[in-house]
Design a protein around this motif. Sequence first.
Motif, mmCIF file in Angstrom:
data_model
loop_
_atom_site.group_PDB
_atom_site.id
_atom_site.type_symbol
_atom_site.label_atom_id
_atom_site.label_comp_id
_atom_site.label_asym_id
_atom_site.label_seq_id
_atom_site.Cartn_x
_atom_site.Cartn_y
_atom_site.Cartn_z
ATOM 1 N N ILE A 138 0.841 -1.203 0.000
ATOM 2 C CA ILE A 138 0.000 0.000 0.000
ATOM 3 C C ILE A 138 0.870 1.244 0.000
ATOM 4 O O ILE A 138 0.624 2.208 -0.736
ATOM 5 N N ALA A 139 1.916 1.248 0.822
ATOM 6 C CA ALA A 139 2.796 2.414 0.911
ATOM 7 C C ALA A 139 3.492 2.682 -0.417
ATOM 8 O O ALA A 139 3.621 3.843 -0.837
ATOM 9 N N LEU A 140 3.954 1.642 -1.091
ATOM 10 C CA LEU A 140 4.656 1.834 -2.363
ATOM 11 C C LEU A 140 3.742 2.427 -3.429
ATOM 12 O O LEU A 140 4.213 3.094 -4.353
ATOM 13 N N ASN B 199 2.434 6.323 -1.097
ATOM 14 C CA ASN B 199 3.319 7.294 -0.460
ATOM 15 C C ASN B 199 3.835 8.294 -1.502
ATOM 16 O O ASN B 199 4.320 7.894 -2.560
ATOM 17 N N PRO B 200 3.749 9.602 -1.233
ATOM 18 C CA PRO B 200 4.182 10.596 -2.236
ATOM 19 C C PRO B 200 5.660 10.504 -2.601
ATOM 20 O O PRO B 200 6.045 10.938 -3.688
ATOM 21 N N ALA C 197 12.027 4.003 -3.029
ATOM 22 C CA ALA C 197 11.040 2.971 -2.709
ATOM 23 C C ALA C 197 11.504 2.116 -1.531
ATOM 24 O O ALA C 197 10.704 1.788 -0.635
ATOM 25 N N GLN C 198 12.791 1.760 -1.504
ATOM 26 C CA GLN C 198 13.295 0.999 -0.365
ATOM 27 C C GLN C 198 13.246 1.827 0.909
ATOM 28 O O GLN C 198 13.021 1.299 2.002
ATOM 29 N N GLY C 199 13.457 3.146 0.785
ATOM 30 C CA GLY C 199 13.312 4.014 1.947
ATOM 31 C C GLY C 199 11.886 4.021 2.461
ATOM 32 O O GLY C 199 11.644 4.016 3.684
ATOM 33 N N VAL C 200 10.909 4.016 1.561
ATOM 34 C CA VAL C 200 9.506 3.945 1.962
ATOM 35 C C VAL C 200 9.217 2.618 2.662
ATOM 36 O O VAL C 200 8.495 2.569 3.659
ATOM 37 N N ALA D 95 -0.461 4.981 9.484
ATOM 38 C CA ALA D 95 -1.448 5.280 8.446
ATOM 39 C C ALA D 95 -0.896 6.305 7.455
ATOM 40 O O ALA D 95 -1.012 6.134 6.234
ATOM 41 N N VAL D 96 -0.272 7.359 7.958
ATOM 42 C CA VAL D 96 0.272 8.393 7.073
ATOM 43 C C VAL D 96 1.435 7.846 6.254
ATOM 44 O O VAL D 96 1.597 8.179 5.076
#
Length: 456
Positions: A58-60, A63-64, A154-157, A235-236
């Motif tokens: 979901i984050a990938l 996430n902005p 992306a890996q940081g996210v 969530a954020v």
Amino acid sequence: MPLLIPLLAAAIAAPAIPVTHDDPRGLIPVTRPPVSGGQAACGEVPARPLTLPDLVDIALCRNPQTAVAWAGVRGAAAGIGIARSAYLPTIDLAIGPTLNRIDTNGGFGDGSSVNSGANLAVNYLLFDGGGRAARVASATARQRSALAQYADAAQGVVLDTVAAYNGLLANRAVETANIANVAFARQSRDLAAARRNAGVATSADRLQAETSLSQAELQLIQTRGNLETSAAQLAVTIGLPPQARLDLAAPAPLATGQLLQSGADALIADAERLRPDLVAARANVAGAEADVRAQLSAGRPSVGVSASNNLSATDTRFNSNSGNIGLTLSIPIFSGFNQRYSIASARAEAERQAALAEQTRQQAGLSVYTNFVSLRVALASLETARVLIASATESANLAQGRYRAGVGLFADLLNAQSALASARQQLVQSEFNVRNANANLARAIGGIGEAIDAER
């Protein structure tokens, strides 16, 4: 084996990019490359308890940070199209009327006329000393760098998601520990009150017990506030509103230290092959070297061919139709030393990028080694914390039993109770440290996506 490098290579070489009005060559990628082979396609949030891999997927998508990095990839791909456009001819068409007015002193020949013209010109560069090839190589290297930067972002996210998830798990564990602390403190308070009522204990015991219970309840209230905050943070991090309620599945078991079995040297070698920031750094070096070649080519002769055709008419009368074709050899002779300094600047930038790449490589090795040590220490600390909680629990139960039997002091019970609460906190912290250290080491190597796949 981590899939980052094959995925990046596939993203660069993928031929199935649709041709659009803005991308007539089909160079600009549309679909983001996955961080790992197990990453799910973007979609709605699953209507079931979410696992850590679900949260990462979901984050990938939401996430902005990934959107920002992906826009950089698309812009770099467009840069390749700009560089390759120099291999094609340019065609210009100019059409327009011109109003002419003649006034003389004698009035002879005065009048107005409308001249209309159309000019079609074609220019094509045949040879430029390798400048076009160098600029295409530079743009291609920048696209590789942008793709690697996207993978790094992306890996940081993924790591941010894991950290937020682990923080929520830790606060839940702290809440459970504090509930147990409150229950134990309430038992001690009730025991002190009963002994005071029976006349075999002082009021000081009961007051100390009340104080200890209130402190435990206060910690529980604060922990529940921290729990709500950590849930909002998670969530954020995955791109949802902070008030979103996440139904989480049971967490995976703690890591057993499998990454440690390879040894620090092998992990550092893996990082030098797999870390996306190192891939980006090497691509930046290649791009800077190509820029040097492009600057060198600007001082070499170039050959171009041009052709044009011109139609003209005055008012409504056709006047002429002329055309020409020519071959031009351009030889740079002197530009005020501009070219020399441009070459020097490009070479300095290539040296800077090479130094940055080496700096990044060294920092990558240090990051792997420090996280390797951190995981080893976290696992050892966890074993000690488990021993500590067992002994603290037994000691607290013994102290409570001795006080109930009238052969122990209430101060001993409070000390044992406090030691048990501290041991519970240390166990929670140790488990949190193990989870985070395992994720940080996987991120340092460049394979955190594969670490998440292991939990699918």
